[in-house]
Motif scaffolding. Structure first.
Motif, PDB file in Angstrom:
ATOM      1  N   LYS A 336       0.824  -1.563  -0.260  1.00 42.04           N
ATOM      2  CA  LYS A 336      -0.066  -0.062  -0.029  1.00 42.04           C
ATOM      3  C   LYS A 336       0.674   0.986   0.038  1.00 42.04           C
ATOM      4  N   ILE A 337       0.933   1.947  -1.015  1.00 45.01           N
ATOM      5  CA  ILE A 337       1.200   3.455  -2.042  1.00 45.01           C
ATOM      6  C   ILE A 337       1.032   4.440  -1.296  1.00 45.01           C
ATOM      7  N   SER A 338       1.259   5.369  -0.285  1.00 49.98           N
ATOM      8  CA  SER A 338      -0.264   6.891  -0.238  1.00 49.98           C
ATOM      9  C   SER A 338       0.708   8.087  -0.154  1.00 49.98           C
ATOM     10  N   VAL A 339       0.104   9.064  -0.821  1.00 45.26           N
ATOM     11  CA  VAL A 339       0.289  10.092  -1.053  1.00 45.26           C
ATOM     12  C   VAL A 339      -0.002  10.919   0.049  1.00 45.26           C
ATOM     13  N   SER A 340       0.075  11.592   1.018  1.00 47.63           N
ATOM     14  CA  SER A 340      -1.119  12.318   1.154  1.00 47.63           C
ATOM     15  C   SER A 340      -0.450  14.136   1.022  1.00 47.63           C
ATOM     16  N   ASP A 341      -1.167  15.134   0.416  1.00 40.80           N
ATOM     17  CA  ASP A 341      -1.523  16.519   0.752  1.00 40.80           C
ATOM     18  C   ASP A 341      -1.640  17.331   1.586  1.00 40.80           C
ATOM     19  N   THR A 342      -0.871  18.563   1.931  1.00 41.88           N
ATOM     20  CA  THR A 342      -2.061  19.692   2.895  1.00 41.88           C
ATOM     21  C   THR A 342      -2.434  20.774   2.080  1.00 41.88           C
ATOM     22  N   GLY A 343      -2.926  20.099   0.682  1.00 42.90           N
ATOM     23  CA  GLY A 343      -3.416  21.173  -0.396  1.00 42.90           C
ATOM     24  C   GLY A 343      -4.570  21.803  -0.320  1.00 42.90           C
ATOM     25  N   PRO A 344      -5.880  21.606  -1.646  1.00 44.16           N
ATOM     26  CA  PRO A 344      -6.428  22.123  -0.882  1.00 44.16           C
ATOM     27  C   PRO A 344      -8.192  21.393  -1.133  1.00 44.16           C
ATOM     28  N   GLY A 345      -7.569  20.399  -1.004  1.00 43.86           N
ATOM     29  CA  GLY A 345      -8.731  19.576  -1.633  1.00 43.86           C
ATOM     30  C   GLY A 345      -9.019  19.545  -2.468  1.00 43.86           C
ATOM     31  N   ILE A 346      -9.716  17.781  -2.721  1.00 37.14           N
ATOM     32  CA  ILE A 346     -10.804  18.047  -4.476  1.00 37.14           C
ATOM     33  C   ILE A 346     -12.012  17.781  -3.453  1.00 37.14           C
ATOM     34  N   PRO A 347     -13.038  18.449  -4.349  1.00 30.06           N
ATOM     35  CA  PRO A 347     -14.778  17.532  -3.782  1.00 30.06           C
ATOM     36  C   PRO A 347     -14.842  16.416  -3.888  1.00 30.06           C
ATOM     37  N   SER A 348     -16.195  15.830  -3.557  1.00 30.52           N
ATOM     38  CA  SER A 348     -16.528  14.377  -3.581  1.00 30.52           C
ATOM     39  C   SER A 348     -16.911  13.902  -5.227  1.00 30.52           C
ATOM     40  N   GLU A 349     -18.066  15.147  -5.733  1.00 27.51           N
ATOM     41  CA  GLU A 349     -18.355  14.626  -6.883  1.00 27.51           C
ATOM     42  C   GLU A 349     -16.809  14.809  -8.307  1.00 27.51           C
ATOM     43  N   HIS A 350     -15.577  15.122  -7.531  1.00 34.14           N
ATOM     44  CA  HIS A 350     -14.448  14.828  -8.863  1.00 34.14           C
ATOM     45  C   HIS A 350     -13.761  13.773  -8.002  1.00 34.14           C
ATOM     46  N   HIS A 351     -14.296  13.335  -7.503  1.00 31.47           N
ATOM     47  CA  HIS A 351     -13.002  11.880  -7.176  1.00 31.47           C
ATOM     48  C   HIS A 351     -12.804  11.055  -8.218  1.00 31.47           C
ATOM     49  N   GLN A 352     -13.959  10.544  -8.805  1.00 29.91           N
ATOM     50  CA  GLN A 352     -13.870  10.138  -9.983  1.00 29.91           C
ATOM     51  C   GLN A 352     -13.371  10.703 -11.614  1.00 29.91           C
ATOM     52  N   GLU A 353     -13.978  11.913 -11.441  1.00 31.69           N
ATOM     53  CA  GLU A 353     -13.610  12.357 -13.173  1.00 31.69           C
ATOM     54  C   GLU A 353     -11.921  12.353 -13.290  1.00 31.69           C
ATOM     55  N   ILE A 354     -11.406  12.483 -12.197  1.00 32.26           N
ATOM     56  CA  ILE A 354     -10.018  12.920 -11.970  1.00 32.26           C
ATOM     57  C   ILE A 354      -9.157  12.075 -12.597  1.00 32.26           C
ATOM     58  N   PHE A 355      -9.314  10.674 -12.462  1.00 33.37           N
ATOM     59  CA  PHE A 355      -8.762   9.943 -13.421  1.00 33.37           C
ATOM     60  C   PHE A 355      -8.664   9.806 -14.507  1.00 33.37           C
ATOM     61  N   GLU A 356      -9.210  10.599 -15.260  1.00 28.60           N
ATOM     62  CA  GLU A 356     -10.118  10.708 -16.834  1.00 28.60           C
ATOM     63  C   GLU A 356      -9.090  11.439 -17.182  1.00 28.60           C
ATOM     64  N   ASP A 357      -8.979  10.660 -19.059  1.00 30.59           N
ATOM     65  CA  ASP A 357      -7.603  12.407 -19.771  1.00 30.59           C
ATOM     66  C   ASP A 357      -8.234  13.129 -19.986  1.00 30.59           C
ATOM     67  N   LEU A 370      -3.200  14.965 -17.493  1.00 26.41           N
ATOM     68  CA  LEU A 370      -3.061  13.792 -17.777  1.00 26.41           C
ATOM     69  C   LEU A 370      -1.956  12.627 -16.184  1.00 26.41           C
ATOM     70  N   GLY A 371      -1.794  13.481 -15.825  1.00 32.41           N
ATOM     71  CA  GLY A 371      -0.606  12.909 -15.023  1.00 32.41           C
ATOM     72  C   GLY A 371      -1.052  11.077 -14.133  1.00 32.41           C
ATOM     73  N   LEU A 372      -2.725  11.808 -13.105  1.00 29.87           N
ATOM     74  CA  LEU A 372      -3.767  10.990 -12.765  1.00 29.87           C
ATOM     75  C   LEU A 372      -4.056  10.130 -13.695  1.00 29.87           C
ATOM     76  N   ALA A 373      -4.571   9.973 -15.106  1.00 29.22           N
ATOM     77  CA  ALA A 373      -4.719   9.212 -16.223  1.00 29.22           C
ATOM     78  C   ALA A 373      -4.233   8.080 -15.729  1.00 29.22           C
ATOM     79  N   ILE A 374      -2.535   8.499 -16.261  1.00 25.29           N
ATOM     80  CA  ILE A 374      -1.950   8.261 -16.653  1.00 25.29           C
ATOM     81  C   ILE A 374      -1.525   6.472 -15.511  1.00 25.29           C
ATOM     82  N   ALA A 375      -1.136   7.503 -14.377  1.00 22.64           N
ATOM     83  CA  ALA A 375      -0.536   6.389 -13.283  1.00 22.64           C
ATOM     84  C   ALA A 375      -1.727   6.015 -12.532  1.00 22.64           C
ATOM     85  N   LYS A 376      -3.409   5.821 -13.183  1.00 22.66           N
ATOM     86  CA  LYS A 376      -4.478   4.710 -13.128  1.00 22.66           C
ATOM     87  C   LYS A 376      -4.163   3.414 -13.700  1.00 22.66           C
TER      88      LYS A 376
END
Length: 407
Positions: A336-357, A370-376
């Motif tokens: 299990k690898i996790s990367v956490s940050d103290t940024g502004p956060g992401i609203p729940s309605e965008h949790h799925q689409e951020i992994f799209e191209d 493209l970064g998260l899409a490629i990671a997925k």
């Protein structure tokens, strides 16, 4: 108004239920459908009302030939076999001058009966009943619509393919000159070509940082084109996950220092040696670190954690002789690898689409989305899983699970 009954018949297997009830009920003309023996399979609302006026009940085993047209089924079949697929016959059950227009559908060998009423005095025959589509015409329009949608889809697929080819070609052309430019920046900053003033060093360092961003962007395009074209090949070798992540963290530490963001690493000493693609895993975590650094303000913190984990990947109905959930100690079978940050956060309605191209929630940030899409896709290629836990103003945590055999 009575609902048109849906009979238990082969028509429900050939047409969708919604087409049976909704499409035919839109017609103003009475429409009945029967098989060659005359057994009525379906009647729309208008036909049900007309049958009620004739004193006939659809639920009582209504037969087209015996109860409505009073004709021999063989005579109708003979006309069909002779090539007469549409003809008009008197409607015997009607007390008026109603007639039955019968149309034969070769597939699936049905008779479509349309009850026609002569126009009243003063009508020119161009009223609503004369302009209604037959079932065959509606099916033909449906087929045409389907073909048009299919053609449009194929055109979009071709445009998408051309886009991927263009990105790959452009990235290949940029890769070599960028590598040369980066090499000269390293040479100048090392002092091999002469001493530099502080201002010159700052300018060169800023230029090198921009060059490195371009290099990462080109690398991202190359990986995206490989993924899109299905040419991604994993080089699975026995590798040490701890060494892999430590090397990556060391490489990124300077970038975090320049932005005044603290990078904390916590890697379990028991991380195993197992088969995975060393570079692809580094690229996956690098994309997560890049995303975290990009959205963490100066003075913030990004944490990289890795540990052994038990991942129960069984399906709900999978039967097993031993239930591992009841074991006292669950043996780890993944990392299990996790990367956490103290940024502004992401609203729940965008949790799925951020992994799209090409998706960017924050339009003001840099990058191509493209970064998260490629990671997925890289995680899925390892038969793993990736997700995000985040709330606005509370930062984000991206988690990756990679199956580790023989842990």
């Amino acid at each position: 108004m009575k609902r048109s009954p849906v009979l238990e018949s082969p028509i429900n297997d050939w047409l969708p239920q919604s087409l049976n009830t909704n499409l035919l009920n839109l017609l103003d003309q009475p429409i009945l459908i029967s098989d060659r023996s005359g057994r009525v399979l379906f009647a729309n609302l208008r036909a049900q009302q007309r049958l009620d006026s004739y004193g006939l009940e659809l639920d009582g085993g209504l037969n087209l030939f015996a109860d409505m047209v009073h004709s021999d089924p063989k005579s109708i079949s003979d006309r069909i076999e002779a090539g007469e697929h549409e003809f008009k016959i008197p409607l015997a059950c009607s007390s008026g001058e109603d007639s039955a227009q019968i149309h034969w559908l070769p597939e699936p060998d049905w008779l479509v009966l349309r009850i026609e009423t002569p126009p009243a005095e003063g009508e020119d025959g161009n009223g609503p009943s004369s302009t209604q589509h037959t079932v065959q015409e509606l099916l033909q329009e449906r087929e045409i619509t389907y073909r048009n949608l299919l053609a449009a889809y194929l055109r979009l697929q071709e445009v998408n393919r051309q886009k991927t080819v263009f990105l790959a070609s452009a990235a290949h052309e940029l890769k070599t000159p960028l590598a040369v430019i980066k090499g000269y920046y390293d040479l100048l900053l090392s002092g091999s070509l002469g001493r530099l003033t502080d201002k010159q060093r700052d300018i060169l360092q800023e230029s090198k940082d921009s060059c490195e961003r371009l290099v990462r962007l080109v690398s991202m395009f190359l990986n995206y084109s490989a993924l899109e074209s299905g040419k991604l090949a994993l080089h699975l070798r026995e590798n040490d996950m701890r060494d892999c992540l430590e090397e990556l963290a060391t490489r990124w530490r300077e970038a975090f220092v320049r932005k005044n963001v603290r990078l904390e690493t916590q890697l379990d000493s028991k991380l195993p040696i197992f088969k995975f693609d060393y570079q692809k895993v580094q690229q996956t975590v690098a994309n997560l670190l890049d995303n975290a650094l990009k959205h963490t303000p100066p003075g913030g913190q990004v944490s990289l954690h890795a540990e052994l984990h038990f991942w129960d990947r069984r399906s709900a109905n999978e039967a097993q002789a031993v239930d591992r959930r009841r074991e006292r100690v669950l043996r780890p079978n993944s990392v299990k690898i996790s990367v956490s940050d103290t940024g502004p956060g992401i609203p729940s309605e965008h949790h799925q689409e951020i992994f799209e191209d090409f998706v960017r929630v924050d339009r003001t940030s840099s990058g191509m989305g493209l970064g998260l899409a490629i990671a997925k896709r890289l995680v899925q290629a390892h038969r793993g899983k990736i997700w995000v836990d985040s709330e606005p103003r509370r930062g984000s945590t991206f988690t990756v699970l990679l199956p580790a055999e023989n842990v």
